[in-house]
Scaffold this motif. Structure first.
Motif, PDB file in Angstrom:
ATOM      1  N   SER A  32       1.866   8.912  -6.033  1.00 42.75           N
ATOM      2  CA  SER A  32       1.509  10.261  -5.582  1.00 42.75           C
ATOM      3  C   SER A  32       2.109  11.348  -6.478  1.00 42.75           C
ATOM      4  O   SER A  32       1.395  12.243  -6.947  1.00 42.75           O
ATOM      5  CB  SER A  32       1.922  10.456  -4.120  1.00 42.75           C
ATOM      6  N   PRO A  33       3.430  11.310  -6.760  1.00 40.73           N
ATOM      7  CA  PRO A  33       3.967  12.330  -7.675  1.00 40.73           C
ATOM      8  C   PRO A  33       3.451  12.181  -9.099  1.00 40.73           C
ATOM      9  O   PRO A  33       3.308  13.176  -9.821  1.00 40.73           O
ATOM     10  CB  PRO A  33       5.484  12.107  -7.601  1.00 40.73           C
ATOM     11  N   LEU A  34       3.153  10.937  -9.515  1.00 39.07           N
ATOM     12  CA  LEU A  34       2.634  10.735 -10.868  1.00 39.07           C
ATOM     13  C   LEU A  34       1.248  11.337 -11.032  1.00 39.07           C
ATOM     14  O   LEU A  34       0.958  11.998 -12.039  1.00 39.07           O
ATOM     15  CB  LEU A  34       2.600   9.232 -11.197  1.00 39.07           C
ATOM     16  N   TYR A  73       0.836  -1.208   0.000  1.00 37.79           N
ATOM     17  CA  TYR A  73       0.000   0.000   0.000  1.00 37.79           C
ATOM     18  C   TYR A  73       0.872   1.260   0.000  1.00 37.79           C
ATOM     19  O   TYR A  73       0.698   2.147  -0.844  1.00 37.79           O
ATOM     20  CB  TYR A  73      -0.905  -0.023   1.230  1.00 37.79           C
ATOM     21  N   SER A  74       1.832   1.334   0.948  1.00 39.60           N
ATOM     22  CA  SER A  74       2.708   2.504   1.040  1.00 39.60           C
ATOM     23  C   SER A  74       3.604   2.634  -0.181  1.00 39.60           C
ATOM     24  O   SER A  74       3.897   3.755  -0.626  1.00 39.60           O
ATOM     25  CB  SER A  74       3.568   2.424   2.307  1.00 39.60           C
ATOM     26  N   SER A  75       4.041   1.501  -0.735  1.00 39.01           N
ATOM     27  CA  SER A  75       4.897   1.533  -1.926  1.00 39.01           C
ATOM     28  C   SER A  75       4.163   2.153  -3.106  1.00 39.01           C
ATOM     29  O   SER A  75       4.727   2.970  -3.845  1.00 39.01           O
ATOM     30  CB  SER A  75       5.348   0.111  -2.286  1.00 39.01           C
ATOM     31  N   MET A  76       2.901   1.769  -3.297  1.00 47.03           N
ATOM     32  CA  MET A  76       2.115   2.330  -4.397  1.00 47.03           C
ATOM     33  C   MET A  76       1.859   3.826  -4.192  1.00 47.03           C
ATOM     34  O   MET A  76       1.872   4.604  -5.151  1.00 47.03           O
ATOM     35  CB  MET A  76       0.790   1.577  -4.532  1.00 47.03           C
ATOM     36  N   GLN A  77       1.627   4.211  -2.951  1.00 50.09           N
ATOM     37  CA  GLN A  77       1.470   5.640  -2.673  1.00 50.09           C
ATOM     38  C   GLN A  77       2.750   6.402  -2.997  1.00 50.09           C
ATOM     39  O   GLN A  77       2.715   7.491  -3.565  1.00 50.09           O
ATOM     40  CB  GLN A  77       1.088   5.852  -1.209  1.00 50.09           C
ATOM     41  N   PHE A  78       3.877   5.833  -2.606  1.00 47.34           N
ATOM     42  CA  PHE A  78       5.183   6.450  -2.834  1.00 47.34           C
ATOM     43  C   PHE A  78       5.419   6.655  -4.333  1.00 47.34           C
ATOM     44  O   PHE A  78       5.939   7.697  -4.754  1.00 47.34           O
ATOM     45  CB  PHE A  78       6.269   5.549  -2.232  1.00 47.34           C
ATOM     46  N   ILE A  79       5.034   5.669  -5.137  1.00 43.74           N
ATOM     47  CA  ILE A  79       5.264   5.733  -6.583  1.00 43.74           C
ATOM     48  C   ILE A  79       4.255   6.631  -7.278  1.00 43.74           C
ATOM     49  O   ILE A  79       4.608   7.466  -8.121  1.00 43.74           O
ATOM     50  CB  ILE A  79       5.212   4.311  -7.197  1.00 43.74           C
ATOM     51  N   ASP A 110      -1.451  18.200 -13.504  1.00 42.41           N
ATOM     52  CA  ASP A 110      -0.990  19.446 -14.120  1.00 42.41           C
ATOM     53  C   ASP A 110      -1.266  19.444 -15.619  1.00 42.41           C
ATOM     54  O   ASP A 110      -1.464  20.492 -16.218  1.00 42.41           O
ATOM     55  CB  ASP A 110       0.519  19.621 -13.898  1.00 42.41           C
ATOM     56  N   VAL A 111      -1.279  18.244 -16.216  1.00 35.55           N
ATOM     57  CA  VAL A 111      -1.423  18.140 -17.668  1.00 35.55           C
ATOM     58  C   VAL A 111      -2.891  18.038 -18.086  1.00 35.55           C
ATOM     59  O   VAL A 111      -3.372  18.832 -18.891  1.00 35.55           O
ATOM     60  CB  VAL A 111      -0.645  16.912 -18.193  1.00 35.55           C
ATOM     61  N   ILE A 112      -3.619  17.067 -17.520  1.00 36.88           N
ATOM     62  CA  ILE A 112      -4.996  16.831 -17.977  1.00 36.88           C
ATOM     63  C   ILE A 112      -6.044  17.398 -17.021  1.00 36.88           C
ATOM     64  O   ILE A 112      -7.246  17.313 -17.285  1.00 36.88           O
ATOM     65  CB  ILE A 112      -5.268  15.328 -18.193  1.00 36.88           C
ATOM     66  N   GLY A 113      -5.600  17.940 -15.887  1.00 37.59           N
ATOM     67  CA  GLY A 113      -6.535  18.551 -14.953  1.00 37.59           C
ATOM     68  C   GLY A 113      -6.708  17.756 -13.672  1.00 37.59           C
ATOM     69  O   GLY A 113      -6.428  16.553 -13.622  1.00 37.59           O
ATOM     70  N   ARG A 114      -7.171  18.440 -12.626  1.00 38.47           N
ATOM     71  CA  ARG A 114      -7.359  17.793 -11.322  1.00 38.47           C
ATOM     72  C   ARG A 114      -8.580  16.850 -11.340  1.00 38.47           C
ATOM     73  O   ARG A 114      -8.541  15.782 -10.753  1.00 38.47           O
ATOM     74  CB  ARG A 114      -7.568  18.835 -10.216  1.00 38.47           C
ATOM     75  N   ARG A 115      -9.641  17.278 -11.997  1.00 37.22           N
ATOM     76  CA  ARG A 115     -10.903  16.530 -11.947  1.00 37.22           C
ATOM     77  C   ARG A 115     -10.765  15.095 -12.476  1.00 37.22           C
ATOM     78  O   ARG A 115     -11.147  14.150 -11.773  1.00 37.22           O
ATOM     79  CB  ARG A 115     -11.989  17.298 -12.707  1.00 37.22           C
ATOM     80  N   PRO A 116     -10.232  14.885 -13.680  1.00 34.74           N
ATOM     81  CA  PRO A 116     -10.132  13.491 -14.152  1.00 34.74           C
ATOM     82  C   PRO A 116      -9.210  12.633 -13.299  1.00 34.74           C
ATOM     83  O   PRO A 116      -9.469  11.436 -13.119  1.00 34.74           O
ATOM     84  CB  PRO A 116      -9.595  13.637 -15.584  1.00 34.74           C
ATOM     85  N   VAL A 117      -8.150  13.224 -12.752  1.00 35.96           N
ATOM     86  CA  VAL A 117      -7.247  12.463 -11.890  1.00 35.96           C
ATOM     87  C   VAL A 117      -7.951  12.076 -10.591  1.00 35.96           C
ATOM     88  O   VAL A 117      -7.857  10.930 -10.139  1.00 35.96           O
ATOM     89  CB  VAL A 117      -5.962  13.271 -11.588  1.00 35.96           C
ATOM     90  N   ASN A 149      -3.879  10.078  -4.317  1.00 37.99           N
ATOM     91  CA  ASN A 149      -4.332  11.315  -4.959  1.00 37.99           C
ATOM     92  C   ASN A 149      -4.162  12.545  -4.083  1.00 37.99           C
ATOM     93  O   ASN A 149      -4.654  13.625  -4.410  1.00 37.99           O
ATOM     94  CB  ASN A 149      -5.798  11.185  -5.382  1.00 37.99           C
ATOM     95  N   ILE A 150      -3.459  12.403  -2.949  1.00 36.88           N
ATOM     96  CA  ILE A 150      -3.333  13.539  -2.031  1.00 36.88           C
ATOM     97  C   ILE A 150      -2.592  14.707  -2.678  1.00 36.88           C
ATOM     98  O   ILE A 150      -2.911  15.872  -2.428  1.00 36.88           O
ATOM     99  CB  ILE A 150      -2.630  13.105  -0.720  1.00 36.88           C
ATOM    100  N   ALA A 151      -1.604  14.416  -3.549  1.00 34.78           N
ATOM    101  CA  ALA A 151      -0.873  15.496  -4.225  1.00 34.78           C
ATOM    102  C   ALA A 151      -1.804  16.273  -5.151  1.00 34.78           C
ATOM    103  O   ALA A 151      -1.743  17.506  -5.221  1.00 34.78           O
ATOM    104  CB  ALA A 151       0.303  14.920  -5.014  1.00 34.78           C
ATOM    105  N   ALA A 152      -2.679  15.555  -5.871  1.00 35.91           N
ATOM    106  CA  ALA A 152      -3.641  16.221  -6.745  1.00 35.91           C
ATOM    107  C   ALA A 152      -4.644  17.024  -5.923  1.00 35.91           C
ATOM    108  O   ALA A 152      -5.060  18.122  -6.316  1.00 35.91           O
ATOM    109  CB  ALA A 152      -4.367  15.196  -7.614  1.00 35.91           C
ATOM    110  N   ALA A 153      -5.049  16.487  -4.753  1.00 30.40           N
ATOM    111  CA  ALA A 153      -5.979  17.203  -3.876  1.00 30.40           C
ATOM    112  C   ALA A 153      -5.351  18.485  -3.345  1.00 30.40           C
ATOM    113  O   ALA A 153      -5.995  19.540  -3.293  1.00 30.40           O
ATOM    114  CB  ALA A 153      -6.407  16.299  -2.721  1.00 30.40           C
TER     115      ALA A 153
END
Length: 421
Positions: free
Chosen positions: A56-58, A48-54, A64-71, A108-112
């Protein structure tokens, strides 16, 4: 429309943490019931934490590219589906898949946070970020209570289905009430045009190279300052020690204290409730009285009491002496984590603060990946070992924190600025 999106974001984080809190206290014993070894239990917890680590920045970069809503919509839907998989996870591979999907969805916390930056001004941003922090605390109180009740009365399948339903409701709300906040975003339909595709493809290598260079520079900047290096070290040691004993504590309470899943939920909710009290206002008052340096040291001392003595509580006194020990655990962890972030920010060079704070988050995430492995393996050796090791790590953290007293923030900052200007 400023308030409505923030409410949806609050619900997104809240329901995600409720889902995480529903599952976390049940995960180690359920994995063991499926035949998982101590090492495999650690791996399942770390996925779980590994997937978040990978991711979250993605997710943040993609927003930034396609918008916050679809992400946000895509990640919420993925999180909901992951709990459907969890409800049907009768084998270890399926359980690993479910936890991996859940980590990806909840990353998705980075997008939030980026969404909050889009829809708030500088004055309202801190309050909005604090709202997300409150959602973490509230979710971790409610989740274990729900999970323990459902597992005890209806079984593990209902645990997953209820978590999926809660996040599914959030997905529906987001569809109707979460507008796009990134006005610079490329519409998804445009991504399939030649113009939209060619640009990103050409810049992938440069982007990766730039990120690696930035990360290397962040490490150099952080460890060129002794107090920041000390805080990074305590960040890793403390987080590793706490996560190391979290998985072990669930197995300990279940196997040696014969607690039910519902009772374990009560214990987690108790810790969450105390944490909300401390971080919700008490920490500010204590900081005015003692100052951050002393409070940081006391947080490590309280955490030592709260982790080291857990396996030594008499078997018949878990809900008396045990709750007393967990009081120290909740107090200590609620002090150390936010103060570490605050002091890292204060000691950081102004021009490099973003990079250094990002590195601190990476250090924390890395400890959360390694901790479950350690705790599970040590528990397999002896049920007391993870807590003894965690206690030793708290003592090391206390010693390092005492060394920070000689570094005056106001006197250090100008020198640091001149070196890194």
């Amino acid at each position: 429309m400023k308030k409505s999106p923030l409410v949806i974001l609050f619900l997104t984080v809240l329901l995600d943490l409720i889902g995480f809190g529903i599952v976390l206290p049940l995960l180690p014993t359920y994995a063991k019931d499926l035949g998982a070894s101590p090492l495999m239990i650690g791996f399942i917890a770390a996925v779980y934490s590994s997937m978040q680590f990978i991711f979250s920045p993605l997710w943040g970069k993609l927003s930034d590219v396609i918008g916050r809503r679809p992400v946000m919509l895509g990640s919420i839907l993925l999180a909901s589906i992951s709990y459907v998989f969890f409800s049907q996870a009768t084998t270890i591979p399926l359980l690993i898949l479910a936890r991996g999907m859940s980590g990806m969805g909840s990353a998705n916390i980075a997008a939030a946070q980026a969404y909050i930056t889009d829809v708030t001004d500088s004055q309202g941003r801190s309050k909005a970020m604090g709202m997300l922090g409150a959602a973490f605390g509230i979710g971790f109180i409610i989740g274990p209570l729900i999970g323990g009740f459902l597992k005890t009365n209806f079984g593990i399948e209902m645990v997953g289905l209820v978590a999926a339903a809660l996040i599914g409701i959030d997905f529906i709300l987001a569809i109707f009430f979460l507008p796009e906040s990134n006005k610079e975003a490329i519409k998804i339909s445009q991504l399939f045009t030649q113009k939209a595709i060619s640009g990103p493809r050409q810049s992938v290598v440069a982007l990766v190279s730039s990120k690696v260079s930035d990360y290397t520079q962040s490490v150099n900047d952080a460890f060129s300052s002794r107090p920041i290096a000390m805080l990074m070290t305590t960040n890793f040691i403390f987080t590793f020690g706490i996560v190391n004993m979290q998985i072990a504590s669930i197995l300990l309470w279940k196997e040696f204290y014969l607690t039910s899943d519902q009772q374990i939920g009560y214990l987690f909710a108790y810790v969450g409730f105390l944490s909300v009290i401390v971080q919700g206002g008490l920490i500010g008052k204590l900081n005015k009285i003692l100052g951050e340096h002393k409070l940081f040291t006391w947080g490590h001392i309280l955490s030592f009491i709260g982790v080291f003595f857990i396996p030594f509580v008499p078997q018949s006194n878990l809900f008396s002496i045990g709750l007393f020990i967990l009081f120290f655990f909740a107090m200590g962890t609620s002090l150390v984590n936010p103060i570490n972030i605050s002091m890292t920010s204060l000691y950081s060079y102004n021009k490099k603060q973003g990079q250094i704070m990002g590195l601190a988050q990476s250090v924390n995430s890395f400890a959360r990946i390694l901790g479950p492995f350690s705790g599970s393996i040590l528990y397999g050796i002896n049920h007391k070992t993870p807590f003894i090791v965690a206690g030793i790590l708290m003592i090391i953290g206390t010693v390092i924190s005492l060394g920070l007293f000689k570094y005056d923030i106001e006197a250090l900052e100008p020198a640091a600025e001149s070196v890194n200007a």
